[in-house]
Design an enzyme around this catalytic site. Structure first.
Site, PDB file in Angstrom:
ATOM      1  N   GLU A  72       9.533   1.431  10.944  1.00  0.00           N
ATOM      2  CA  GLU A  72      10.655   2.372  10.776  1.00  0.00           C
ATOM      3  C   GLU A  72      10.022   3.748  10.780  1.00  0.00           C
ATOM      4  O   GLU A  72       9.308   4.116   9.840  1.00  0.00           O
ATOM      5  CB  GLU A  72      11.411   2.089   9.463  1.00  0.00           C
TER       6      GLU A  72
ATOM      7  N   LYS B 157       0.868  -1.172   0.000  1.00  0.00           N
ATOM      8  CA  LYS B 157       0.000   0.000   0.000  1.00  0.00           C
ATOM      9  C   LYS B 157       0.907   1.224   0.000  1.00  0.00           C
ATOM     10  O   LYS B 157       1.454   1.611   1.015  1.00  0.00           O
ATOM     11  CB  LYS B 157      -0.905   0.003   1.234  1.00  0.00           C
TER      12      LYS B 157
ATOM     13  N   CYS C 191      13.537  11.085   7.099  1.00  0.00           N
ATOM     14  CA  CYS C 191      13.417  10.767   8.520  1.00  0.00           C
ATOM     15  C   CYS C 191      14.748  10.910   9.246  1.00  0.00           C
ATOM     16  O   CYS C 191      14.780  11.154  10.445  1.00  0.00           O
ATOM     17  CB  CYS C 191      12.860   9.351   8.703  1.00  0.00           C
TER      18      CYS C 191
ATOM     19  N   GLU D 185       9.373  16.219  14.730  1.00  0.00           N
ATOM     20  CA  GLU D 185       9.852  16.007  13.371  1.00  0.00           C
ATOM     21  C   GLU D 185       9.068  16.915  12.425  1.00  0.00           C
ATOM     22  O   GLU D 185       7.842  16.840  12.343  1.00  0.00           O
ATOM     23  CB  GLU D 185       9.677  14.550  12.955  1.00  0.00           C
TER      24      GLU D 185
END
Length: 499
Positions: free
Chosen positions: A266, A190, A301, A400
């Site tokens: 992750e 997906k 990331c 973040e």
């Protein structure tokens, strides 16, 4: 003779996109017939209509994947045979490099030069590496007594659900497809609704390379519909997820609500880049952090968004960073020369601008950038932005951002640097800059991060694991360790009767 560079604008205008899902070896519309419109963040142009996968589409893909696994059309092949198919898959990816790079750039806004040089190449290398590795991973015999033979073998898990983000759509998919397919699993992927195009094309290329129908399926759609359905499905054995920590938590909840499937997350990062005053080449450190922070529009990331600099060299460091930032001013991603492109969509652009506003409101000092760019194009661009006088309790230092925003903090000594670096809910990557090998090693050992770079950043190879501590996730992508996520360990115990 070198071929002339492609006219990417002309190629983009001529592109015809098939947005249907890929299930059981063929393109199919969503069961509901619904689609969603995909527009490019470069300039808002319409790219096409994408199948809006829902639970019934996920179910069809899982049924196809389970059938392919059950009859062993892929899992039953010897590792050497799977290797050959995956090697051809990697070759197909390279042969289609221009098409894949253009899809990637139009989809999520990164410069075409990087889609070509980084994303396509890394995707092909990942698939090829796991192809080469799979027939070189040996099983074990346990050191039991003389009256027993205990075999420890790896077996494919079955049906693996893969959910990947929009920032590196091909690479993130390949990090999971490589080991999962090489081990003999069937996969339902997906992709992010913000960048589904290359995943759909990869599935076609895999079948062209000889991957049996049903082994690799792609269902585009929204996370709360297709992604949730995949994670809740009772016939999915494992989920490999890359994305936000918020959604990673949901993946664990979905596993608990369904069949306790394995979940490998992750997740996000807020990586610390620590520069000591005993590192002589401050200019190199500053140029490195600028290049790493503003690469891929800061949508990484592992971006070194939290820069910790010793107070004695901080002024010089900031001077160099401020001079470097304009080199990454957003440009036309299809030009072939832009160093930074568009953010993935308007929502992400507004999120990044919101963090910039928060930094100003909390008292950080804006050194450079801080505004939208290229608004006249209709695309979603933000200037490379640097804050200093940042405290570690500020929002821009804690959360973040996933955009081109760097926060610079000053420290006085080694103990404070380590404390600041570790004072984060994330632990994906870090970097230490020091000419003192003892300090570099000592600090690297103390930093709670999955990867610690020393006197460099972002150097990388498929042979080394990637993943994080704390809320940056669990398990590891890349390297041989990735096989641990997509295989079961079985012990077979044979009693040997004495003669």
């Amino acid at each position: 003779m070198n071929k002339p560079a492609p006219d990417w604008h002309a190629a983009a205008s001529a592109l015809r996109i098939d947005g249907r899902a890929f299930v059981a070896g063929q393109r199919v519309a969503a069961r509901s017939g619904e689609t969603f419109a995909k527009r490019s963040p470069i300039d808002g142009r319409a790219l096409g209509d994408i199948a809006r996968g829902r639970s019934e589409d996920i179910d069809a893909a899982v049924v196809a994947a389970r059938a392919a696994f059950a009859d062993a059309r892929w899992a039953g092949k010897p590792p050497a045979a799977r290797k050959k198919v995956l090697q051809r898959f990697a070759e197909k990816i390279l042969a289609a490099k221009d098409e894949l790079a253009l899809l990637e750039t139009l989809d999520m806004g990164k410069p075409i030069q990087y889609s070509l040089a980084v994303d396509v190449g890394a995707t092909a290398r990942t698939i090829a590496w796991y192809a080469e590795a799979v027939d070189k991973v040996y099983d074990e015999i346990a050191p039991t007594g003389a009256n027993a033979l205990a075999l420890i073998t790896r077996e494919a898990m079955g049906v693996v659900g893969v959910v990947v983000p929009w920032n590196y759509p091909m690479i993130m998919a390949a990090w999971k497809l490589g080991p999962a397919l090489a081990a003999g699993n069937s996969v339902v992927l997906k992709p992010s609704e913000k960048s589904p195009l290359t995943a759909l094309r990869l599935a076609e290329l895999a079948v062209e390379a000889g991957l049996p129908d049903g082994v690799f399926n792609v269902v585009p759609g929204y996370g709360h519909e297709a992604g949730e359905a995949l994670a809740l499905h009772m016939d999915v054995d494992a989920i490999g997820f890359t994305g936000s920590t918020r959604v990673g938590r949901k993946m664990l909840e979905y596993a608990g609500q369904s069949n306790l499937k394995r979940v490998y997350n992750e997740l996000g990062g807020k990586s610390a880049f620590v520069v000591f005053d005993d590192f002589a080449d401050v200019e190199r450190a500053a140029k490195t952090v600028a290049g790493s922070m503003f690469f891929n529009q800061g949508e990484s990331c592992n971006a070194p968004s939290r820069v910790l600099v010793h107070e004695r060299v901080a002024d010089r460091f900031l001077e160099v960073v401020a001079a470097e930032a304009p080199r990454y001013a957003p440009g036309d991603p299809l030009s072939g020369s832009a160093a930074m492109g568009a953010l993935v969509d308007e929502t992400q652009m507004n999120t990044v601008l919101g963090y910039i506003a928060a930094g100003n409101a909390e008292g950080a000092k804006l050194v450079t950038g801080g505004a939208r760019a290229r608004a006249e194009t209709g695309g979603f661009y933000v200037q490379p932005t640097v804050f200093e006088q940042v405290r570690n309790d500020m929002k821009i230092a804690r959360e973040e951002i996933f955009g081109p925003v760097m926060s610079v903090l000053r420290f006085r000594d080694e103990a404070e640097a380590v404390a600041l670096a570790n004072d984060s809910s994330y632990g994906l990557q870090a970097s230490v800059w020091s000419d003192n090998v003892n300090r570099a090693h000592r600090v690297a050992r103390q930093l709670r991060a999955g990867t610690v770079h020393v006197n460099q950043y972002d150097e990388d190879d498929i042979t080394v694991p990637f993943g994080g501590y704390k809320q940056s996730g669990n398990g590891r992508d890349k390297s041989l360790h990735a096989f641990d996520k997509y295989t079961e360990l079985k012990t077979t115990w044979l009693r040997i009767d004495p003669a």
